[in-house]
Write a protein that holds these residues in place. Structure first.
Motif, mmCIF file in Angstrom:
data_model
loop_
_atom_site.group_PDB
_atom_site.id
_atom_site.type_symbol
_atom_site.label_atom_id
_atom_site.label_comp_id
_atom_site.label_asym_id
_atom_site.label_seq_id
_atom_site.Cartn_x
_atom_site.Cartn_y
_atom_site.Cartn_z
ATOM 1 N N SER A 124 6.100 -5.139 13.963
ATOM 2 C CA SER A 124 5.174 -5.644 12.960
ATOM 3 C C SER A 124 4.646 -7.002 13.410
ATOM 4 N N ILE A 125 3.502 -7.378 12.869
ATOM 5 C CA ILE A 125 2.918 -8.681 13.184
ATOM 6 C C ILE A 125 2.239 -9.211 11.943
ATOM 7 N N GLY A 126 2.203 -10.545 11.795
ATOM 8 C CA GLY A 126 1.528 -11.082 10.626
ATOM 9 C C GLY A 126 1.585 -12.588 10.538
ATOM 10 N N PRO A 127 0.740 -13.179 9.667
ATOM 11 C CA PRO A 127 0.705 -14.624 9.454
ATOM 12 C C PRO A 127 1.653 -15.045 8.334
ATOM 13 N N SER A 128 2.058 -16.315 8.378
ATOM 14 C CA SER A 128 2.946 -16.878 7.361
ATOM 15 C C SER A 128 2.450 -18.239 6.911
ATOM 16 N N LEU A 129 2.765 -18.582 5.669
ATOM 17 C CA LEU A 129 2.678 -19.940 5.167
ATOM 18 C C LEU A 129 4.091 -20.395 4.832
ATOM 19 N N TYR A 130 4.466 -21.568 5.344
ATOM 20 C CA TYR A 130 5.842 -22.035 5.204
ATOM 21 C C TYR A 130 5.849 -23.498 4.785
ATOM 22 N N HIS A 131 6.693 -23.825 3.824
ATOM 23 C CA HIS A 131 6.894 -25.224 3.445
ATOM 24 C C HIS A 131 8.366 -25.564 3.540
ATOM 25 N N ASN A 132 8.652 -26.657 4.228
ATOM 26 C CA ASN A 132 10.011 -27.155 4.393
ATOM 27 C C ASN A 132 10.065 -28.583 3.866
ATOM 28 N N SER A 133 11.110 -28.921 3.129
ATOM 29 C CA SER A 133 11.214 -30.244 2.521
ATOM 30 C C SER A 133 11.281 -31.360 3.552
ATOM 31 N N THR A 186 6.187 -17.293 2.894
ATOM 32 C CA THR A 186 5.592 -16.004 2.559
ATOM 33 C C THR A 186 4.889 -15.462 3.792
ATOM 34 N N THR A 187 5.151 -14.183 4.105
ATOM 35 C CA THR A 187 4.582 -13.557 5.304
ATOM 36 C C THR A 187 3.943 -12.230 4.930
ATOM 37 N N ALA A 188 2.759 -11.979 5.466
ATOM 38 C CA ALA A 188 2.093 -10.684 5.334
ATOM 39 C C ALA A 188 2.232 -9.944 6.656
ATOM 40 N N PHE A 189 2.880 -8.771 6.622
ATOM 41 C CA PHE A 189 3.127 -8.007 7.841
ATOM 42 C C PHE A 189 2.246 -6.761 7.911
ATOM 43 N N TRP A 190 1.725 -6.517 9.098
ATOM 44 C CA TRP A 190 1.079 -5.256 9.438
ATOM 45 C C TRP A 190 2.082 -4.460 10.254
ATOM 46 N N ASN A 191 2.613 -3.372 9.674
ATOM 47 C CA ASN A 191 3.638 -2.545 10.316
ATOM 48 C C ASN A 191 2.958 -1.464 11.136
ATOM 49 N N PHE A 192 2.538 -1.830 12.352
ATOM 50 C CA PHE A 192 1.722 -0.885 13.114
ATOM 51 C C PHE A 192 2.535 0.122 13.909
ATOM 52 N N SER A 193 3.861 0.032 13.873
ATOM 53 C CA SER A 193 4.721 1.068 14.429
ATOM 54 C C SER A 193 6.044 1.034 13.681
ATOM 55 N N ASP A 229 0.855 -1.188 0.000
ATOM 56 C CA ASP A 229 0.000 0.000 0.000
ATOM 57 C C ASP A 229 0.890 1.237 0.000
ATOM 58 N N ASP A 230 0.348 2.364 -0.393
ATOM 59 C CA ASP A 230 1.133 3.585 -0.528
ATOM 60 C C ASP A 230 1.709 4.080 0.803
ATOM 61 N N ASN A 231 1.010 3.829 1.894
ATOM 62 C CA ASN A 231 1.478 4.286 3.207
ATOM 63 C C ASN A 231 2.445 3.315 3.869
ATOM 64 N N LYS A 232 2.730 2.196 3.219
ATOM 65 C CA LYS A 232 3.669 1.181 3.712
ATOM 66 C C LYS A 232 3.262 0.633 5.074
ATOM 67 N N ILE A 233 1.955 0.527 5.288
ATOM 68 C CA ILE A 233 1.456 -0.061 6.524
ATOM 69 C C ILE A 233 1.465 -1.586 6.430
ATOM 70 N N PHE A 234 1.264 -2.097 5.217
ATOM 71 C CA PHE A 234 1.251 -3.539 4.998
ATOM 72 C C PHE A 234 2.360 -3.915 4.011
ATOM 73 N N SER A 235 3.002 -5.055 4.266
ATOM 74 C CA SER A 235 4.074 -5.509 3.380
ATOM 75 C C SER A 235 4.050 -7.023 3.270
ATOM 76 N N ILE A 236 4.638 -7.508 2.180
ATOM 77 C CA ILE A 236 4.757 -8.941 1.925
ATOM 78 C C ILE A 236 6.229 -9.304 1.842
ATOM 79 N N SER A 237 6.627 -10.346 2.560
ATOM 80 C CA SER A 237 8.001 -10.822 2.475
ATOM 81 C C SER A 237 8.017 -12.249 1.949
ATOM 82 N N THR A 238 9.057 -12.575 1.199
ATOM 83 C CA THR A 238 9.246 -13.924 0.659
ATOM 84 C C THR A 238 10.664 -14.390 0.969
#
Length: 209
Positions: free
Chosen positions: A80-89, A69-76, A38-47
């Motif tokens: 930040s806090i957020g959920p992730s989906l992770y796959h390990n072999s 993959t993690t979706a972060f809510w950058n509230f300060s 988003d333009d205000n950089k409140i939410f971000s995606i990391s891979t």
């Protein structure tokens, strides 16, 4: 495992990092990127994607491939806090919730990420802690001395050791490239099997404002 968060998420629109580390025992390749959505950089995606390959046949059981993959809510600025989906072999799929705290001074940066993870393979609720620190000592022009460390520990049901590592890097940094000596200390399982790899590393950072 979520790593390489050595920059403030709100300070940079997008960051991509690639690291190759190879030693006597194994070779590691890691890719990490983070970008706002988003333009205000409140939410971000990391891979995060990584591949670990041991060189000796008897250690093939410790080879790992992981994607998260993690979706972060950058509230300060620092949290930040957020959920992730992770796959390990090795461990399969897991869902996670992570709290990220990061701070950065002129020469020093620190990040810690405690997480709660649900593993589909075992149906366990596990605890994980990741810590990263980096210190840079400026030299001439755009050169700096570098020391960094990454520490992770993962516990089944918060009580039984499953996986830990300590990754140490020391060397030089020039602009957005780092290189030097690498030492990895890995521990696997309830009664930890310990593995050590010493070698060289190179890491490249791409900043996209």
């Amino acid at each position: 495992m979520l790593s390489l968060l050595i920059f403030s998420q709100k300070a940079i629109a997008q960051i991509t990092q690639l690291e190759l580390a190879s030693g006597i025992a194994k070779t590691d390749f890691t890719y990490f990127s983070i970008r706002p959505i988003d333009d205000n950089k409140i939410f971000s995606i990391s891979t995060l994607a990584f591949f670990q390959k041991y060189h000796e046949k008897e250690n093939i059981i410790f080879d790992e491939l992981g994607v998260q993959t993690t979706a972060f809510w950058n509230f300060s600025k620092h949290i930040s806090i957020g959920p992730s989906l992770y796959h390990n072999s090795v461990a399969g799929f897991s869902e996670r919730i992570s709290l990220l705290f990061s701070t950065k001074a002129k020469r020093f940066s620190f990040t810690t990420i405690p997480s709660i993870a649900h593993l589909e393979l075992t149906n366990f609720i596990n605890g994980e802690l990741f810590v990263q620190l980096q210190y840079m000592q400026p030299l001439k022009k755009q050169w700096s001395l570098l020391f960094s460390a990454q520490i992770l520990t993962h516990w089944d049901k918060f009580s039984t050791h499953a996986r830990s590592f300590q990754q140490v890097r020391t060397g030089l940094s020039y602009k957005t490239t780092q290189f030097g000596l690498a030492a990895d200390f890995d521990q696997y399982g309830k009664t930890p099997i310990k593995k050590i790899s010493v070698g060289l590393f190179v890491k490249k950072t791409f900043l996209h404002n």
